[in-house]
Scaffold this active site. Structure first.
Site, PDB file in Angstrom:
ATOM      1  N   ASP A 118      14.977   2.923   6.017  1.00  0.00           N
ATOM      2  CA  ASP A 118      14.170   1.906   6.680  1.00  0.00           C
ATOM      3  C   ASP A 118      13.201   2.587   7.639  1.00  0.00           C
ATOM      4  O   ASP A 118      13.476   2.757   8.819  1.00  0.00           O
ATOM      5  CB  ASP A 118      15.100   0.955   7.437  1.00  0.00           C
ATOM      6  CG  ASP A 118      14.430  -0.360   7.709  1.00  0.00           C
ATOM      7  OD1 ASP A 118      13.294  -0.553   7.221  1.00  0.00           O
ATOM      8  OD2 ASP A 118      15.031  -1.200   8.393  1.00  0.00           O
ATOM      9  N   TYR A 225      10.864  10.942  -1.937  1.00  0.00           N
ATOM     10  CA  TYR A 225      11.576  10.293  -3.043  1.00  0.00           C
ATOM     11  C   TYR A 225      10.725  10.051  -4.276  1.00  0.00           C
ATOM     12  O   TYR A 225      11.169   9.406  -5.215  1.00  0.00           O
ATOM     13  CB  TYR A 225      12.191   8.972  -2.586  1.00  0.00           C
ATOM     14  CG  TYR A 225      11.191   8.023  -1.940  1.00  0.00           C
ATOM     15  CD1 TYR A 225      10.151   7.460  -2.670  1.00  0.00           C
ATOM     16  CD2 TYR A 225      11.302   7.696  -0.595  1.00  0.00           C
ATOM     17  CE1 TYR A 225       9.241   6.602  -2.087  1.00  0.00           C
ATOM     18  CE2 TYR A 225      10.397   6.835   0.004  1.00  0.00           C
ATOM     19  CZ  TYR A 225       9.372   6.290  -0.751  1.00  0.00           C
ATOM     20  OH  TYR A 225       8.471   5.461  -0.172  1.00  0.00           O
ATOM     21  N   CYS A 426       7.872  -9.327  40.606  1.00  0.00           N
ATOM     22  CA  CYS A 426       8.130  -9.772  41.962  1.00  0.00           C
ATOM     23  C   CYS A 426       7.261  -8.932  42.893  1.00  0.00           C
ATOM     24  O   CYS A 426       7.193  -7.721  42.767  1.00  0.00           O
ATOM     25  CB  CYS A 426       9.606  -9.572  42.292  1.00  0.00           C
ATOM     26  SG  CYS A 426       9.944  -9.625  44.061  1.00  0.00           S
TER      27      CYS A 426
HETATM   28  S1  IVH Z   1      10.538   4.098  -4.375  1.00  0.00           S
HETATM   29  C1  IVH Z   1       7.590   2.727  -7.273  1.00  0.00           C
HETATM   30  N1  IVH Z   1      12.551   5.126  -3.068  1.00  0.00           N
HETATM   31  O1  IVH Z   1      10.939   1.005   0.154  1.00  0.00           O
HETATM   32  C2  IVH Z   1       8.506   3.265  -6.273  1.00  0.00           C
HETATM   33  N2  IVH Z   1      11.163   3.588  -1.944  1.00  0.00           N
HETATM   34  O2  IVH Z   1       9.087  -1.531  -1.332  1.00  0.00           O
HETATM   35  C3  IVH Z   1       8.272   2.743  -4.924  1.00  0.00           C
HETATM   36  N3  IVH Z   1      11.767   3.207   0.390  1.00  0.00           N
HETATM   37  O3  IVH Z   1       7.442   1.190   0.308  1.00  0.00           O
HETATM   38  C4  IVH Z   1       9.134   3.230  -3.847  1.00  0.00           C
HETATM   39  N4  IVH Z   1      13.483   4.579   0.440  1.00  0.00           N
HETATM   40  O4  IVH Z   1       8.829   2.432   1.991  1.00  0.00           O
HETATM   41  C5  IVH Z   1      11.505   4.295  -3.015  1.00  0.00           C
HETATM   42  N5  IVH Z   1      14.353   6.135  -2.017  1.00  0.00           N
HETATM   43  C6  IVH Z   1      13.315   5.320  -1.976  1.00  0.00           C
HETATM   44  C7  IVH Z   1      12.971   4.613  -0.808  1.00  0.00           C
HETATM   45  C8  IVH Z   1      11.878   3.746  -0.844  1.00  0.00           C
HETATM   46  C9  IVH Z   1      12.736   3.733   1.137  1.00  0.00           C
HETATM   47  C10 IVH Z   1      10.793   2.196   0.855  1.00  0.00           C
HETATM   48  C11 IVH Z   1       9.360   2.569   0.705  1.00  0.00           C
HETATM   49  C12 IVH Z   1       8.715   1.533  -0.158  1.00  0.00           C
HETATM   50  C13 IVH Z   1       9.691   0.407  -0.035  1.00  0.00           C
HETATM   51  C14 IVH Z   1       9.789  -0.368  -1.337  1.00  0.00           C
END
Ligand code: IVH
Length: 670
Positions: A118, A225, A426
């Site tokens: 997050d 990722y 205050c």
């Molecule tokens: S993949 C097409 N992997 O989650 C792939 N997202 O709406 C798109 N996020 O904007 C994202 N950890 O901010 C992916 N291991 C992870 C993730 C991840 C966090 C967030 C990222 C993305 C939102 C998905």
């Protein structure tokens, strides 16, 4: 000579990159911090001698760069997609069924499961192995370019490990560990700054800084990722991509990445992660499930904004319903009055909560919250929850509205809300709550460090009318303390000794202890270094303060009004008379420009104003905003107007930009 300096610089860069990677990416350092610092200092020394060595990928660049006025837009070469959500088992099974229907297969699919951090999604572009551009996701097509901010993250490699693709877009999540987030908020609270609601907001706020030197101070990390463009590497599976990313030096959460054969294994893993959630060092809001095979990913393709090959399985939010039993007002040291909701105790995912911060009056209005309301509270990264919603339909008419106070709840003095501020304050100088907080702050560890002077004794001192302000602490004697409940002679003696011991604390501590608004530990040091003594600081004018690199108009005004207020002057005099004399500080000066004041005017072409100011300050001089008799040099760019005229009238030396640079170059230590 020059060649060997260059060579040594390259060696140091490589070594520092290597150890940085071991420490921040792989979490297994091979040298001590001291040894790292030694290498780093050697690098800085070389770059000081030859600034051209400080290229964009030098480890020295992680400290931040010249502030921007705005972030340029950045168009992602390939869109950064978002994910569809599944909120329960059924929706997750539907996803699997959809995938198999689309691929016309009844075979199990291999899925990769990753933690869904997050934080804030970003993209890093590497060209020929060098970090070139960093950006936020934005709307997926266009984000903001925050290269300098991302460069400051120790876990963002500035150069990749060979062999790497010629062009590489890396996608990842920037986040803050919960422990780091708490510490950041504690520090901010101490400095009188608003705290962040949760680690995600803290991360977003840190990345949105126009001054990357601020970002550099924030404990941000990245986990990568995914990929965008990749030129020069053939990959067949997402897991392979993750491993490659790790090999190129990027930080990947491989330890918590799980291969699942078929949807049943995904469900088991999801349960496992749910039960670990509370013990992880960072916040996650679910698990991301991705089809591993890149060939299958291609076949599945994507809808407008989301791929068909991945889904986010979200946890149920950490929320609970309860009743607001009271809304109480807290008065802080600066008089800030903040509302706090007292709740009927309720368990939110394993933690009992009975209070929620309402932050300020805007928040109360936004929520429309009343005493007696049923509300939804949510824990997000911290133990103190937020009220996220009022259940208006559950009202029975007995709820009581709260209005912003016009009088202080502690001393009934009038309350004022300054323009642009979210909290009413205050105005009563002798408000017991303010006095108490002021004494507590004065005695605290980072300030005068008066051992033993905590809540209990401060309450008694105030109740017995023994102290009115911080200066009265220094005239207390044994007889006064005899009136305390439960205080033996030995304890009294110890407390008096601790108070006496604090008489000659270093100036930065003393300045911080005074509780001047916006002057926290760091700015107290800056001011002490610049002015050397309390008297000099008290005499400083607005321009003089503004000329200091890290001081803006808010701080300057606050310092000026602190020293202008008669009751503060009185307290300072009393402190002085009682023998409280802080140790003076060696002034930053002492450099070749010490005591010299520069003013820059006109359109500058060779450097900007901030850079000019830094050059002057580094050599011990000061940069001011306006020309006066105290000005020593005016540096005039093109179209210099009235300041130039004034400088001429006053007979002040006028330099061109080039002359100024020449002068500075000559003075730099060789
Ligand atoms: S993949 C097409 N992997 O989650 C792939 N997202 O709406 C798109 N996020 O904007 C994202 N950890 O901010 C992916 N291991 C992870 C993730 C991840 C966090 C967030 C990222 C993305 C939102 C998905």
């Amino acid at each position: 000579m020059a060649f060997s300096a260059k060579q040594r610089h390259a060696e140091l860069c490589a070594e520092l990159h290597h150890h940085n990677h071991l420490y921040h990416v792989l979490n297994r350092p091979e040298i001590s911090d001291t040894e790292y610092d030694r290498l780093f200092r050697e690098l800085l020394d070389l770059e000081k001698e030859d600034p051209q060595l400080a290229t964009a990928d030098s480890p020295s660049r992680r400290v931040g760069a010249t502030p921007l006025t705005k972030f340029p837009q950045y168009q992602h070469a390939l869109p950064m997609l978002s994910l569809e959500n599944a909120f329960n088992e059924e929706e997750l099974r539907e996803f699997d069924a959809r995938v198999r229907r689309f691929l016309a297969t009844d075979k199990q699919i291999d899925y990769v499961c990753e933690m869904k951090l997050d934080g804030v999604a970003v993209e890093l572009v590497y060209r020929n192995g060098r970090f070139e551009t960093g950006s936020t996701r934005g709307n997926g097509l266009v984000g903001e370019q925050i290269t300098e901010n991302l460069r400051t993250l120790p876990s963002v490699p500035l150069v990749l490990q060979a062999p790497y693709p010629n062009l590489l877009d890396v996608r990842g999540e920037v986040y803050m560990d919960i422990a780091d987030f708490r510490k950041l908020n504690r520090d901010r609270e101490e400095e009188g700054l608003p705290v962040f609601a949760n680690p995600r907001n803290a991360t977003a706020g840190s990345l949105r800084q126009l001054d990357s030197r601020v970002t550099a101070q924030r404990p941000l990390k990245i986990f990568c990722y995914g990929l965008g463009r990749i030129d020069g590497a053939q990959l067949t599976a997402h897991t392979e991509a993750l491993e490659e990313l790790q090999d190129w030096g990027l930080r990947v959460n491989l330890a918590e990445t799980h291969m699942a054969k078929g949807i049943e294994e995904v469900l088991t893993y999801f349960e496992e992660v749910s039960s670990q959630r509370e013990t992880l060092p960072f916040e996650i809001d679910g698990v991301v499930v991705k089809v591993d095979s890149l060939a299958l990913q291609r076949e599945l393709g994507e809808k407008t904004r989301t791929p068909r090959w991945a889904i986010a399985c979200k946890f149920a939010p950490r929320q609970a319903e309860t009743v607001v039993e009271d809304i109480q007002l807290q008065v802080g040291r600066t008089g800030a009055i903040t509302p706090v909701a007292h709740l009927r105790p309720v368990e939110v995912s394993g933690v009992m909560v009975s209070r929620a911060s309402l932050h300020n009056w805007d928040e109360i209005e936004r929520l429309g919250i009343r005493i007696g309301d049923r509300v939804v509270v949510e824990r997000a990264g911290d133990v103190i929850p937020d009220v996220v919603k009022v259940l208006v339909d559950a009202r029975d008419g007995t709820e009581i509205e709260v209005t912003a106070p016009t009088l202080c709840p502690e001393c009934s003095s009038p309350v004022r809300r300054l323009e642009g501020e979210v909290v009413p304050r205050c105005q009563g100088m002798s408000c017991p709550a303010r006095r108490k907080e002021a004494i507590k702050h004065f005695a605290s560890k980072a300030a005068m460090d008066i051992d033993g002077l905590g809540d209990r004794y401060i309450n008694q001192l105030l109740r017995l009318d023994l102290v009115e302000d911080i200066a009265d602490l220094y005239t207390l004697d044994q007889q006064d303390l005899d009136r305390f409940e439960r205080m033996g002679d030995r304890l009294a003696e110890k407390l008096l000794q601790a108070i006496a011991d604090s008489c000659h604390r270093p100036l930065p501590r003393f300045l911080y202890a005074l509780g001047i608004r916006h002057v926290g530990v760091h700015l107290a040091k800056v001011l002490a270094r610049q002015f050397g003594s309390l008297e000099e600081l008290a005499r400083a004018g607005r321009e003089e303060l503004l000329a200091i690199h890290e001081i803006g108009s808010q701080v300057a005004d606050s310092v000026i009004s602190f020293f202008a207020a008669p009751h503060n002057r009185e307290t300072l005099d009393k402190l002085h008379a009682a023998g409280v004399v802080p140790q003076q500080q060696a002034r930053l000066a002492g450099g070749p420009l010490s005591g010299q004041t520069f003013v820059f005017t006109g359109a500058l072409g060779l450097f900007n104003r901030k850079q000019a100011q830094e050059m002057v300050e580094q050599l011990g001089g000061r940069a001011a905003g306006s020309v006066s008799k105290k000005t020593d040099y005016l540096v005039a760019g093109s179209n210099a107007g009235s300041k130039r005229d004034k400088a001429e009238t006053l007979g002040i030396s006028i330099l061109s930009e080039a002359e100024f640079l020449q002068m500075v170059e000559k003075m730099k230590p060789s």
